[in-house]
Design a protein around this motif. Sequence first.
Motif, PDB file in Angstrom:
ATOM      1  N   PHE A 131       0.828  -1.207   0.000  1.00  0.00           N
ATOM      2  CA  PHE A 131       0.000   0.000   0.000  1.00  0.00           C
ATOM      3  C   PHE A 131       0.862   1.256   0.000  1.00  0.00           C
ATOM      4  CE2 PHE A 131      -1.638   3.443   2.705  1.00  0.00           C
ATOM      5  CZ  PHE A 131      -2.704   3.865   1.910  1.00  0.00           C
ATOM      6  N   TRP A 132       1.901   1.277   0.813  1.00  0.00           N
ATOM      7  CA  TRP A 132       2.731   2.472   0.883  1.00  0.00           C
ATOM      8  C   TRP A 132       3.532   2.685  -0.394  1.00  0.00           C
ATOM      9  CZ3 TRP A 132       1.593   6.096   4.098  1.00  0.00           C
ATOM     10  CH2 TRP A 132       0.967   5.788   5.303  1.00  0.00           C
ATOM     11  N   GLN A 133       3.727   1.619  -1.179  1.00  0.00           N
ATOM     12  CA  GLN A 133       4.337   1.787  -2.484  1.00  0.00           C
ATOM     13  C   GLN A 133       3.389   2.508  -3.444  1.00  0.00           C
ATOM     14  OE1 GLN A 133       7.301   0.972  -3.887  1.00  0.00           O
ATOM     15  NE2 GLN A 133       8.259   0.050  -2.100  1.00  0.00           N
ATOM     16  N   ALA A 134       2.094   2.215  -3.317  1.00  0.00           N
ATOM     17  CA  ALA A 134       1.102   2.813  -4.220  1.00  0.00           C
ATOM     18  C   ALA A 134       0.599   4.162  -3.716  1.00  0.00           C
ATOM     19  CB  ALA A 134      -0.083   1.857  -4.393  1.00  0.00           C
ATOM     20  N   ALA A 135       0.648   4.393  -2.404  1.00  0.00           N
ATOM     21  CA  ALA A 135       0.078   5.607  -1.819  1.00  0.00           C
ATOM     22  C   ALA A 135       0.833   6.845  -2.275  1.00  0.00           C
ATOM     23  CB  ALA A 135       0.106   5.505  -0.295  1.00  0.00           C
ATOM     24  N   GLY A 136       0.111   7.953  -2.320  1.00  0.00           N
ATOM     25  CA  GLY A 136       0.750   9.214  -2.685  1.00  0.00           C
ATOM     26  C   GLY A 136      -0.132  10.048  -3.583  1.00  0.00           C
ATOM     27  N   PRO A 137       0.292  11.252  -3.901  1.00  0.00           N
ATOM     28  CA  PRO A 137      -0.497  12.129  -4.790  1.00  0.00           C
ATOM     29  C   PRO A 137      -0.538  11.572  -6.200  1.00  0.00           C
ATOM     30  CG  PRO A 137       1.658  13.084  -4.357  1.00  0.00           C
ATOM     31  CD  PRO A 137       1.543  11.890  -3.462  1.00  0.00           C
ATOM     32  N   LEU A 138      -1.633  11.853  -6.903  1.00  0.00           N
ATOM     33  CA  LEU A 138      -1.815  11.380  -8.271  1.00  0.00           C
ATOM     34  C   LEU A 138      -1.832  12.514  -9.283  1.00  0.00           C
ATOM     35  CD1 LEU A 138      -4.616   8.725  -7.605  1.00  0.00           C
ATOM     36  CD2 LEU A 138      -2.158   8.337  -7.830  1.00  0.00           C
ATOM     37  N   ILE A 139      -2.090  13.726  -8.807  1.00  0.00           N
ATOM     38  CA  ILE A 139      -2.194  14.904  -9.669  1.00  0.00           C
ATOM     39  C   ILE A 139      -1.352  16.021  -9.078  1.00  0.00           C
ATOM     40  CG2 ILE A 139      -3.784  16.705 -10.478  1.00  0.00           C
ATOM     41  CD1 ILE A 139      -5.902  14.608 -10.816  1.00  0.00           C
ATOM     42  N   GLY A 140      -0.643  16.742  -9.929  1.00  0.00           N
ATOM     43  CA  GLY A 140       0.228  17.813  -9.464  1.00  0.00           C
ATOM     44  C   GLY A 140      -0.539  19.004  -8.914  1.00  0.00           C
ATOM     45  N   SER A 184      -7.904  20.459 -10.359  1.00  0.00           N
ATOM     46  CA  SER A 184      -8.600  20.004  -9.153  1.00  0.00           C
ATOM     47  C   SER A 184      -7.741  20.037  -7.907  1.00  0.00           C
ATOM     48  CB  SER A 184      -9.119  18.580  -9.367  1.00  0.00           C
ATOM     49  OG  SER A 184      -8.051  17.699  -9.663  1.00  0.00           O
ATOM     50  N   ALA A 185      -6.468  20.409  -8.039  1.00  0.00           N
ATOM     51  CA  ALA A 185      -5.580  20.458  -6.878  1.00  0.00           C
ATOM     52  C   ALA A 185      -5.939  21.646  -5.994  1.00  0.00           C
ATOM     53  CB  ALA A 185      -4.132  20.546  -7.326  1.00  0.00           C
ATOM     54  N   VAL A 186      -5.693  21.503  -4.694  1.00  0.00           N
ATOM     55  CA  VAL A 186      -5.985  22.561  -3.723  1.00  0.00           C
ATOM     56  C   VAL A 186      -4.715  22.869  -2.946  1.00  0.00           C
ATOM     57  CG1 VAL A 186      -7.391  23.259  -1.749  1.00  0.00           C
ATOM     58  CG2 VAL A 186      -8.349  21.737  -3.491  1.00  0.00           C
ATOM     59  N   THR A 187      -4.342  24.125  -2.903  1.00  0.00           N
ATOM     60  CA  THR A 187      -3.173  24.553  -2.136  1.00  0.00           C
ATOM     61  C   THR A 187      -3.551  25.768  -1.304  1.00  0.00           C
ATOM     62  OG1 THR A 187      -2.373  25.977  -3.931  1.00  0.00           O
ATOM     63  CG2 THR A 187      -1.544  23.706  -3.874  1.00  0.00           C
ATOM     64  N   LEU A 188      -2.799  25.977  -0.237  1.00  0.00           N
ATOM     65  CA  LEU A 188      -2.988  27.144   0.622  1.00  0.00           C
ATOM     66  C   LEU A 188      -1.632  27.529   1.186  1.00  0.00           C
ATOM     67  CD1 LEU A 188      -4.976  29.125   2.016  1.00  0.00           C
ATOM     68  CD2 LEU A 188      -5.066  27.521   3.927  1.00  0.00           C
ATOM     69  N   ALA A 189      -1.305  28.802   1.083  1.00  0.00           N
ATOM     70  CA  ALA A 189      -0.029  29.320   1.578  1.00  0.00           C
ATOM     71  C   ALA A 189       1.138  28.522   0.991  1.00  0.00           C
ATOM     72  CB  ALA A 189       0.010  29.278   3.105  1.00  0.00           C
ATOM     73  N   GLY A 190       0.984  28.109  -0.272  1.00  0.00           N
ATOM     74  CA  GLY A 190       2.048  27.380  -0.946  1.00  0.00           C
ATOM     75  C   GLY A 190       2.174  25.924  -0.544  1.00  0.00           C
ATOM     76  N   THR A 237       0.325  21.919  -0.150  1.00  0.00           N
ATOM     77  CA  THR A 237      -0.729  21.021  -0.596  1.00  0.00           C
ATOM     78  C   THR A 237      -1.737  20.799   0.524  1.00  0.00           C
ATOM     79  OG1 THR A 237       0.792  19.876  -2.073  1.00  0.00           O
ATOM     80  CG2 THR A 237      -1.217  18.709  -1.479  1.00  0.00           C
ATOM     81  N   VAL A 238      -3.014  20.758   0.163  1.00  0.00           N
ATOM     82  CA  VAL A 238      -4.080  20.554   1.149  1.00  0.00           C
ATOM     83  C   VAL A 238      -4.577  19.115   1.076  1.00  0.00           C
ATOM     84  CG1 VAL A 238      -6.405  21.230   1.842  1.00  0.00           C
ATOM     85  CG2 VAL A 238      -4.773  22.970   1.085  1.00  0.00           C
ATOM     86  N   LEU A 239      -4.661  18.464   2.226  1.00  0.00           N
ATOM     87  CA  LEU A 239      -5.181  17.106   2.346  1.00  0.00           C
ATOM     88  C   LEU A 239      -6.352  17.109   3.322  1.00  0.00           C
ATOM     89  CD1 LEU A 239      -1.815  15.130   2.728  1.00  0.00           C
ATOM     90  CD2 LEU A 239      -3.104  15.540   0.629  1.00  0.00           C
ATOM     91  N   ALA A 286      -7.417  16.360  -5.261  1.00  0.00           N
ATOM     92  CA  ALA A 286      -6.840  16.182  -6.585  1.00  0.00           C
ATOM     93  C   ALA A 286      -6.737  14.690  -6.910  1.00  0.00           C
ATOM     94  CB  ALA A 286      -5.461  16.830  -6.646  1.00  0.00           C
ATOM     95  N   GLY A 287      -7.621  14.222  -7.762  1.00  0.00           N
ATOM     96  CA  GLY A 287      -7.605  12.819  -8.143  1.00  0.00           C
ATOM     97  C   GLY A 287      -8.142  11.881  -7.090  1.00  0.00           C
ATOM     98  N   ARG A 288      -8.628  12.430  -5.962  1.00  0.00           N
ATOM     99  CA  ARG A 288      -9.104  11.623  -4.842  1.00  0.00           C
ATOM    100  C   ARG A 288      -8.053  10.586  -4.456  1.00  0.00           C
ATOM    101  NH1 ARG A 288     -13.580  12.392  -8.019  1.00  0.00           N
ATOM    102  NH2 ARG A 288     -13.600  10.320  -8.936  1.00  0.00           N
ATOM    103  N   ALA A 289      -6.812  11.038  -4.394  1.00  0.00           N
ATOM    104  CA  ALA A 289      -5.699  10.162  -4.041  1.00  0.00           C
ATOM    105  C   ALA A 289      -5.696   9.897  -2.545  1.00  0.00           C
ATOM    106  CB  ALA A 289      -4.379  10.798  -4.458  1.00  0.00           C
ATOM    107  N   MET A 290      -5.024   8.822  -2.149  1.00  0.00           N
ATOM    108  CA  MET A 290      -4.900   8.469  -0.737  1.00  0.00           C
ATOM    109  C   MET A 290      -3.415   8.362  -0.393  1.00  0.00           C
ATOM    110  SD  MET A 290      -6.674   5.318   1.375  1.00  0.00           S
ATOM    111  CE  MET A 290      -8.328   5.924   1.010  1.00  0.00           C
ATOM    112  N   PRO A 291      -2.836   9.411   0.148  1.00  0.00           N
ATOM    113  CA  PRO A 291      -1.415   9.365   0.502  1.00  0.00           C
ATOM    114  C   PRO A 291      -1.095   8.490   1.705  1.00  0.00           C
ATOM    115  CG  PRO A 291      -2.147  11.621   0.096  1.00  0.00           C
ATOM    116  CD  PRO A 291      -3.368  10.771   0.207  1.00  0.00           C
TER     117      PRO A 291
END
Length: 543
Positions: free
Chosen positions: A166-175, A180-186, A188-190, A233-238
């Motif tokens: 799982f930890w090999q596959a986990a992580g962000p999928l979209i930059g 659809s990415a969300v950032t705040l104060a530079g 990434t938002v999760l 972003a991409g509904r990824a699961m980090p």
Amino acid sequence: MSGTPAGTVVVRAADLRFHGDAAVAAGDCGLRSGELAVFCRPVAAAPAVVRRDGSVLAGGWLPDLARLGELERHLGDGVIEAIVAATLEAGRLRKRGRRRIMSYPLAIRLMLAMSLMPDASYGEALARVAGLLADVPFALEWHVPTSKVVTGWRLLIPADVLEDLFWQAAGPLIGDDEPSAVTLAGMTVLAADGMLVNLADTPANRAMFGSTGTEDDSSPLPQLRIVAVTARAGRAMPGAILGSSHAGEQTLLKRLAKRRPDLFAGRVTCFDRNFPGHELITAILDAGGHVIARVSATVALPLEEGGGWLPDGSRMTWLNAPSGEKQDRLPVRAAEHNVIMASGDGKEEVSETCTVITTLLDHEAAPADAVRDTYLTRWSASETTFGEDKTTITGAGNRTSGPVLRSGSPRLVIQEAWAWLTATQLVRASEAAALRSEAAAARALRRRDAVPVTADEESFTAARLHMLRTMESTQVTATSSLDAITAAADGAARAALHVLNVPGRQRHSRRAQKARPKFPHATGTKTTVTGKPQVTVFAPGFY
């Protein structure tokens, strides 16, 4: 190279030679226009074993060749074998003296596959993983084993092997620079949230995991609690962590922050009013991250002494520490907003004050309005992701009562849960890859507003079914020694198939929810593309 798709092979029909009951052999003459040709999809490349009667067998072993199609392409070829090799080296897996009907990599691939096809038995799932390889006449014969054999192999594999996967596959999928990415104060938002996953109703599962909703544990199904960190972003699961149904979500998330600080470092984590607590927020701050959270009206947030309202409408305050000592207070910034909510009967509207706190104390870097809008993305990040996973994958093991996971013993439940989280993450990796293709860009140009297609507009169900289809038709080469075939296949390998599934209806319209957020979660929703429902796009342990 193992796992390389070989495209389509064309041979002259006149060159086909049938010998006995094994494979058909073909000659090497070139084709001329007008000749009758046979178009073939390569299934395996292996050393030929030629019998005396001229029939040809494949000198290989099916468990060495089986792959998971596009699902494994996003995981990475050889990742499963590397994890198995490391586990064998550490002595956590028993070495097998000879080849058997199963192998450790095949058992792991089966677990990933069966988590995406809940209504299939072990045999049906394994037959799909074997796919067209089952039609190849191997020198070492192979057949689909019984469920008892499969269970025996699963019991040999520690649950943390699937967690490593799982930890090999986990992580962000979209930059962070994509729509659809969300950032705040530079940063990434999760979003962090918990979900309860229904399990097979066995005495062992009830004793280990318990259930919620009743004091006497009489709920229809035992449940596993999963606390996961997701991205809009991409509904990824980090990242994620498992626990019993009685485990506290705050406790699990705090444990995750301490064990995986890199998951939170340099990121902003949003969570709802069930989570905020001094110890949890401190753990995320210690990991190098920040927090945005809604708080209950019962939480005391006094105005900072000598302070007042900031220019953006927020104010400085603090959370009291468990010690009660003043020096241990946790400084936070609070932003309050009045929202209009529908009443219980829906006949009138009422005003309600919602309070959001953040550890981002600079009101210029993170203004109150930006903090509030960022918090609103929590719903589409976590709730939508959980909802898709649990509603599209249910009734596991041919049961009609609705469990997501089929395993009857706690050890196998934990193993299957990690496989489920891994497989759903890989399905979304395929969706994200389709969004980056040239065909997706061309589709955006055909829109009136030229807005790119986003992950919110893709169908998880359609993508999951596509993943299952690719398992059956994957072409796999046995070794890298067949340089000619691999070189010829290299161009086709870069044309791996993706499917961009755009539903013709609005999948995020306002509707009644079991647990509706206090803010209108439809704010910022993308408009769904109308037209055809599907577009084909070609693009290169339990604690």
